[in-house]
Design a protein around this motif. Structure first.
Motif, PDB file in Angstrom:
ATOM      1  N   ILE A  88       5.556  -7.103  -2.220  1.00  0.00           N
ATOM      2  CA  ILE A  88       4.415  -6.214  -2.450  1.00  0.00           C
ATOM      3  C   ILE A  88       4.471  -5.783  -3.910  1.00  0.00           C
ATOM      4  O   ILE A  88       5.359  -5.032  -4.310  1.00  0.00           O
ATOM      5  N   SER A  89       3.521  -6.286  -4.710  1.00  0.00           N
ATOM      6  CA  SER A  89       3.544  -5.994  -6.145  1.00  0.00           C
ATOM      7  C   SER A  89       3.045  -4.574  -6.430  1.00  0.00           C
ATOM      8  O   SER A  89       3.552  -3.903  -7.316  1.00  0.00           O
ATOM      9  N   HIS A  90       2.038  -4.130  -5.684  1.00  0.00           N
ATOM     10  CA  HIS A  90       1.574  -2.756  -5.764  1.00  0.00           C
ATOM     11  C   HIS A  90       0.678  -2.461  -4.561  1.00  0.00           C
ATOM     12  O   HIS A  90       0.337  -3.365  -3.804  1.00  0.00           O
ATOM     13  N   TYR A  91       0.336  -1.205  -4.394  1.00  0.00           N
ATOM     14  CA  TYR A  91      -0.527  -0.815  -3.283  1.00  0.00           C
ATOM     15  C   TYR A  91      -1.349   0.385  -3.693  1.00  0.00           C
ATOM     16  O   TYR A  91      -1.056   1.059  -4.676  1.00  0.00           O
ATOM     17  N   SER A  92      -2.393   0.629  -2.935  1.00  0.00           N
ATOM     18  CA  SER A  92      -3.200   1.828  -3.156  1.00  0.00           C
ATOM     19  C   SER A  92      -3.522   2.450  -1.814  1.00  0.00           C
ATOM     20  O   SER A  92      -3.579   1.758  -0.793  1.00  0.00           O
ATOM     21  N   VAL A  93      -3.692   3.756  -1.817  1.00  0.00           N
ATOM     22  CA  VAL A  93      -4.150   4.466  -0.624  1.00  0.00           C
ATOM     23  C   VAL A  93      -5.377   5.269  -1.006  1.00  0.00           C
ATOM     24  O   VAL A  93      -5.498   5.755  -2.132  1.00  0.00           O
ATOM     25  N   HIS A 137     -14.568  14.368   3.588  1.00  0.00           N
ATOM     26  CA  HIS A 137     -15.365  15.150   4.536  1.00  0.00           C
ATOM     27  C   HIS A 137     -16.306  14.272   5.345  1.00  0.00           C
ATOM     28  O   HIS A 137     -16.485  14.479   6.538  1.00  0.00           O
ATOM     29  N   PHE A 138     -16.911  13.289   4.707  1.00  0.00           N
ATOM     30  CA  PHE A 138     -17.868  12.433   5.390  1.00  0.00           C
ATOM     31  C   PHE A 138     -17.261  11.084   5.782  1.00  0.00           C
ATOM     32  O   PHE A 138     -17.638  10.494   6.774  1.00  0.00           O
ATOM     33  N   ASP A 139     -16.341  10.584   4.975  1.00  0.00           N
ATOM     34  CA  ASP A 139     -15.614   9.345   5.280  1.00  0.00           C
ATOM     35  C   ASP A 139     -14.283   9.766   5.893  1.00  0.00           C
ATOM     36  O   ASP A 139     -13.375  10.207   5.187  1.00  0.00           O
ATOM     37  N   LEU A 140     -14.168   9.668   7.202  1.00  0.00           N
ATOM     38  CA  LEU A 140     -13.010  10.214   7.914  1.00  0.00           C
ATOM     39  C   LEU A 140     -11.821   9.261   7.966  1.00  0.00           C
ATOM     40  O   LEU A 140     -10.805   9.592   8.555  1.00  0.00           O
ATOM     41  N   ASP A 141     -11.933   8.098   7.373  1.00  0.00           N
ATOM     42  CA  ASP A 141     -10.863   7.112   7.438  1.00  0.00           C
ATOM     43  C   ASP A 141     -10.082   7.058   6.134  1.00  0.00           C
ATOM     44  O   ASP A 141     -10.639   7.218   5.060  1.00  0.00           O
ATOM     45  N   ALA A 142      -8.785   6.804   6.265  1.00  0.00           N
ATOM     46  CA  ALA A 142      -7.932   6.541   5.106  1.00  0.00           C
ATOM     47  C   ALA A 142      -7.714   5.038   5.051  1.00  0.00           C
ATOM     48  O   ALA A 142      -7.763   4.352   6.076  1.00  0.00           O
ATOM     49  N   GLU A 143      -7.471   4.516   3.849  1.00  0.00           N
ATOM     50  CA  GLU A 143      -7.323   3.071   3.698  1.00  0.00           C
ATOM     51  C   GLU A 143      -6.076   2.755   2.891  1.00  0.00           C
ATOM     52  O   GLU A 143      -5.753   3.438   1.928  1.00  0.00           O
ATOM     53  N   LEU A 144      -5.394   1.711   3.313  1.00  0.00           N
ATOM     54  CA  LEU A 144      -4.217   1.196   2.614  1.00  0.00           C
ATOM     55  C   LEU A 144      -4.535  -0.217   2.143  1.00  0.00           C
ATOM     56  O   LEU A 144      -4.987  -1.047   2.935  1.00  0.00           O
ATOM     57  N   CYS A 145      -4.324  -0.485   0.856  1.00  0.00           N
ATOM     58  CA  CYS A 145      -4.501  -1.825   0.287  1.00  0.00           C
ATOM     59  C   CYS A 145      -3.154  -2.297  -0.234  1.00  0.00           C
ATOM     60  O   CYS A 145      -2.556  -1.626  -1.082  1.00  0.00           O
ATOM     61  N   LEU A 146      -2.688  -3.420   0.290  1.00  0.00           N
ATOM     62  CA  LEU A 146      -1.428  -4.018  -0.160  1.00  0.00           C
ATOM     63  C   LEU A 146      -1.739  -5.232  -1.007  1.00  0.00           C
ATOM     64  O   LEU A 146      -2.508  -6.098  -0.592  1.00  0.00           O
ATOM     65  N   TYR A 147      -1.125  -5.315  -2.154  1.00  0.00           N
ATOM     66  CA  TYR A 147      -1.281  -6.460  -3.036  1.00  0.00           C
ATOM     67  C   TYR A 147       0.008  -7.269  -2.964  1.00  0.00           C
ATOM     68  O   TYR A 147       1.052  -6.846  -3.451  1.00  0.00           O
ATOM     69  N   ILE A 148      -0.079  -8.430  -2.324  1.00  0.00           N
ATOM     70  CA  ILE A 148       1.067  -9.312  -2.132  1.00  0.00           C
ATOM     71  C   ILE A 148       1.137 -10.250  -3.333  1.00  0.00           C
ATOM     72  O   ILE A 148       0.109 -10.795  -3.756  1.00  0.00           O
ATOM     73  N   SER A 149       2.338 -10.480  -3.854  1.00  0.00           N
ATOM     74  CA  SER A 149       2.493 -11.258  -5.089  1.00  0.00           C
ATOM     75  C   SER A 149       1.926 -12.669  -4.983  1.00  0.00           C
ATOM     76  O   SER A 149       1.523 -13.244  -5.977  1.00  0.00           O
ATOM     77  N   SER A 150       1.834 -13.236  -3.808  1.00  0.00           N
ATOM     78  CA  SER A 150       1.337 -14.606  -3.657  1.00  0.00           C
ATOM     79  C   SER A 150      -0.167 -14.674  -3.359  1.00  0.00           C
ATOM     80  O   SER A 150      -0.695 -15.755  -3.147  1.00  0.00           O
ATOM     81  N   SER A 151      -0.867 -13.531  -3.360  1.00  0.00           N
ATOM     82  CA  SER A 151      -2.277 -13.516  -3.005  1.00  0.00           C
ATOM     83  C   SER A 151      -3.069 -12.657  -3.984  1.00  0.00           C
ATOM     84  O   SER A 151      -2.638 -11.566  -4.364  1.00  0.00           O
ATOM     85  N   ALA A 152      -4.240 -13.146  -4.375  1.00  0.00           N
ATOM     86  CA  ALA A 152      -5.107 -12.396  -5.293  1.00  0.00           C
ATOM     87  C   ALA A 152      -5.927 -11.335  -4.562  1.00  0.00           C
ATOM     88  O   ALA A 152      -6.384 -10.376  -5.162  1.00  0.00           O
ATOM     89  N   VAL A 153      -6.101 -11.508  -3.261  1.00  0.00           N
ATOM     90  CA  VAL A 153      -6.917 -10.599  -2.457  1.00  0.00           C
ATOM     91  C   VAL A 153      -6.002  -9.605  -1.743  1.00  0.00           C
ATOM     92  O   VAL A 153      -5.037 -10.001  -1.092  1.00  0.00           O
ATOM     93  N   PRO A 154      -6.283  -8.309  -1.848  1.00  0.00           N
ATOM     94  CA  PRO A 154      -5.425  -7.331  -1.172  1.00  0.00           C
ATOM     95  C   PRO A 154      -5.603  -7.375   0.341  1.00  0.00           C
ATOM     96  O   PRO A 154      -6.657  -7.758   0.856  1.00  0.00           O
ATOM     97  N   LEU A 155      -4.570  -6.990   1.025  1.00  0.00           N
ATOM     98  CA  LEU A 155      -4.590  -6.841   2.473  1.00  0.00           C
ATOM     99  C   LEU A 155      -5.002  -5.403   2.748  1.00  0.00           C
ATOM    100  O   LEU A 155      -4.316  -4.470   2.334  1.00  0.00           O
ATOM    101  N   LYS A 156      -6.161  -5.193   3.400  1.00  0.00           N
ATOM    102  CA  LYS A 156      -6.699  -3.852   3.626  1.00  0.00           C
ATOM    103  C   LYS A 156      -6.559  -3.457   5.088  1.00  0.00           C
ATOM    104  O   LYS A 156      -6.892  -4.231   5.976  1.00  0.00           O
ATOM    105  N   LYS A 157      -6.091  -2.236   5.289  1.00  0.00           N
ATOM    106  CA  LYS A 157      -5.961  -1.684   6.631  1.00  0.00           C
ATOM    107  C   LYS A 157      -6.514  -0.263   6.631  1.00  0.00           C
ATOM    108  O   LYS A 157      -6.332   0.491   5.686  1.00  0.00           O
TER     109      LYS A 157
END
Length: 125
Positions: free
Chosen positions: A74-79, A84-104
């Motif tokens: 995992i090269s980096h991540y963001s949360v 108030h209106f968007d009730l969801d939290a999001e985790l983005c994982l950036y894997i060193s072998s992939s240009a597209v983050p894994l979003k959950k």
């Protein structure tokens, strides 16, 4: 409400003793589960060595994919915290072998700061 959150794509925390028992066959010797989150049938399992994504497939859910991501990959991540209106939290994982983050997506009952702390604990070793 948990089922409704699952249909919306939100994850919720699961008791790790249950997960340790159910997924013991995929763990390395001495590997311990730190946190686990469920999304309908799928799971996010944070161990002391890696992140395991469990993807139950098909109508019956008998076919299962286990995606293992060593923390060192995992090269980096963001949360993104819930608002108030968007009730969801999001985790983005950036894997060193992939240009597209894994979003959950996590529902508001999950402490995204806790998820971030677990990731930081292992990524920054």
């Amino acid at each position: 409400m948990a089922l409704f959150n699952g249909f919306l794509g939100n994850a919720s925390q699961v008791d790790i003793t249950e997960v340790q028992r159910d997924y013991a066959q995929i763990l390395a010797p001495q590997e311990k589960i730190e946190r686990a989150y469920r999304l309908i049938r799928d799971m996010f399992i944070f161990t002391d060595k890696r992140l395991i994504l469990v993807d139950k497939q098909g109508v019956t859910g008998k076919k299962t994919e286990y995606h293992s991501i060593p923390y060192k990959s995992i090269s980096h991540y963001s949360v993104e915290t819930a608002g108030h209106f968007d009730l969801d939290a999001e985790l983005c994982l950036y894997i060193s072998s992939s240009a597209v983050p894994l979003k959950k997506t996590f529902n508001k009952s999950v402490n995204i700061y806790e998820v971030q702390a677990v990731l930081s604990q292992y990524i920054l070793k």
